[in-house]
Design a protein around this motif. Structure first.
Motif, PDB file in Angstrom:
ATOM      1  N   ASN A  75       0.805  -1.213   0.000  1.00  0.00           N
ATOM      2  CA  ASN A  75       0.000   0.000   0.000  1.00  0.00           C
ATOM      3  C   ASN A  75       0.840   1.266   0.000  1.00  0.00           C
TER       4      ASN A  75
ATOM      5  N   TYR B 251       0.620   4.152  -2.818  1.00  0.00           N
ATOM      6  CA  TYR B 251       0.599   5.574  -2.462  1.00  0.00           C
ATOM      7  C   TYR B 251       1.683   6.330  -3.225  1.00  0.00           C
TER       8      TYR B 251
ATOM      9  N   GLN C  15       1.499   9.494  -5.857  1.00  0.00           N
ATOM     10  CA  GLN C  15       2.287  10.725  -5.723  1.00  0.00           C
ATOM     11  C   GLN C  15       2.870  11.163  -7.071  1.00  0.00           C
TER      12      GLN C  15
ATOM     13  N   LEU D 194      -4.358   3.196   2.901  1.00  0.00           N
ATOM     14  CA  LEU D 194      -4.286   4.351   2.011  1.00  0.00           C
ATOM     15  C   LEU D 194      -4.847   5.606   2.680  1.00  0.00           C
TER      16      LEU D 194
ATOM     17  N   LEU E 216      -2.270   6.958   5.099  1.00  0.00           N
ATOM     18  CA  LEU E 216      -1.149   7.588   4.416  1.00  0.00           C
ATOM     19  C   LEU E 216      -1.521   8.966   3.868  1.00  0.00           C
ATOM     20  N   PHE E 217      -2.660   9.066   3.202  1.00  0.00           N
ATOM     21  CA  PHE E 217      -3.068  10.348   2.635  1.00  0.00           C
ATOM     22  C   PHE E 217      -3.443  11.358   3.718  1.00  0.00           C
TER      23      PHE E 217
ATOM     24  N   SER F  50      -0.170  12.738   5.052  1.00  0.00           N
ATOM     25  CA  SER F  50       0.699  13.413   4.095  1.00  0.00           C
ATOM     26  C   SER F  50       0.463  14.927   4.079  1.00  0.00           C
TER      27      SER F  50
END
Length: 290
Positions: free
Chosen positions: A239, A243, A247, A269, A272-273, A276
């Motif tokens: 994953n 990601y 990007q 996901l 992570l987003f 970020s």
């Protein structure tokens, strides 16, 4: 200038009318335009042809039926309100040319394929929405987990050594996940597409999917923690690679990216987003109206 900045930072909390959280948000420019991501966790419309599944024949969903097609149209119309500039699909980047060709055939009304391919979410949601929005291409970003590239000396490849390792919790939780899968099949069959997608995209359900993998992290030993290593190099690693592929498709700050992916990927996901500083994450549930 630097002295002034430090002086402002050292002022008592609240003097500038901002909480510490708001101040940090300002530092990372969260109030400015950033690429926005919408994560749509999906069940694989083609069922057993895509994933390992044990859905009974009487509970298999025909996404090409008139009723389901009407539901898909409604779903696509709602997703169009997000105004995506790019659509991400669950396929490997090496197949970009193939999907470009298939999409062009679809645009020209000349796509000839098996009913299984025509039923899958790439066609039913991805192609249909891209055509509606006049997008030129879709973006395959899938990745293979790192564990398949590791040397034989790595601990994750000693899993065979511990294959008969016993723990009462393995069977206990496996039985409950089997019961959940059976319920899930019934729920998917009896619900509308929108209703079931709201279920799949709820935080509780997405976290539960990761829980099944976490049962196995105790496999191995303190010296050879193969369960933990396998979790990292298989599930988490894949994953993060997905990601990173997303990007790399960003071209501008006002990008709006719709990610159509299997729901079991969404917990990672989304984490992570959300973490970020490069992206903003939009809530998908407002696009899943009945």
């Amino acid at each position: 200038m630097r002295k002034l900045l430090y002086a402002l930072l050292l002022l008592p909390l609240g003097v500038l009318g901002q909480s510490p959280i708001q101040k940090v948000s300002k530092i990372f420019e969260d109030d400015k335009i950033k690429p926005t991501v919408l994560l749509l966790g999906i069940f694989h419309f083609a069922g057993e042809q895509v994933d390992v599944n044990t859905t009974p024949n009487e509970l298999r969903i025909d996404m090409l039926s008139p009723e389901r097609q009407q539901q898909v149209k409604h779903l696509v119309d709602e997703l169009a309100k997000f105004r995506p500039t790019k659509i991400v699909i669950e396929a490997q980047p090496k197949y970009q040319a193939r999907y470009d060709s298939l999409y062009q055939a679809y645009l020209n009304g000349k796509l000839v394929a098996s009913s299984t391919f025509m039923a899958n979410e790439t066609v039913q949601i991805g192609f249909r929405l891209a055509k509606q929005l006049a997008l030129k291409t879709l973006y395959p970003v899938d990745a293979q987990a790192f564990r398949f590239q590791l040397s034989r000396a790595d601990s994750v490849l000693t899993f065979e050594k511990y294959k008969n390792q016993t723990d009462s919790s393995f069977a206990y939780w496996e039985e409950r996940y089997d019961r959940e899968s059976a319920y899930d099949d019934t729920l998917a069959f009896k619900s509308t597409t929108q209703q079931y997608l709201r279920f799949l995209n709820s935080p509780e359900v997405q976290a539960r999917a990761i829980g099944r993998w976490l049962i196995t992290t105790k496999r191995g030993s303190n010296v050879e923690p193969i369960g933990a290593d396998g979790f990292i190099t298989r599930y988490f690693n894949r994953n993060v690679r997905i990601y990173s592929n997303i990007q790399r498709i960003v071209d501008r700050k006002d990008e709006r990216i719709l990610v159509i992916y299997g729901a079991t990927h969404m917990y990672f996901l989304k984490t992570l987003f959300a973490a970020s500083p490069e992206f903003k994450l939009e809530d998908v549930t407002k696009y899943l109206k009945p």
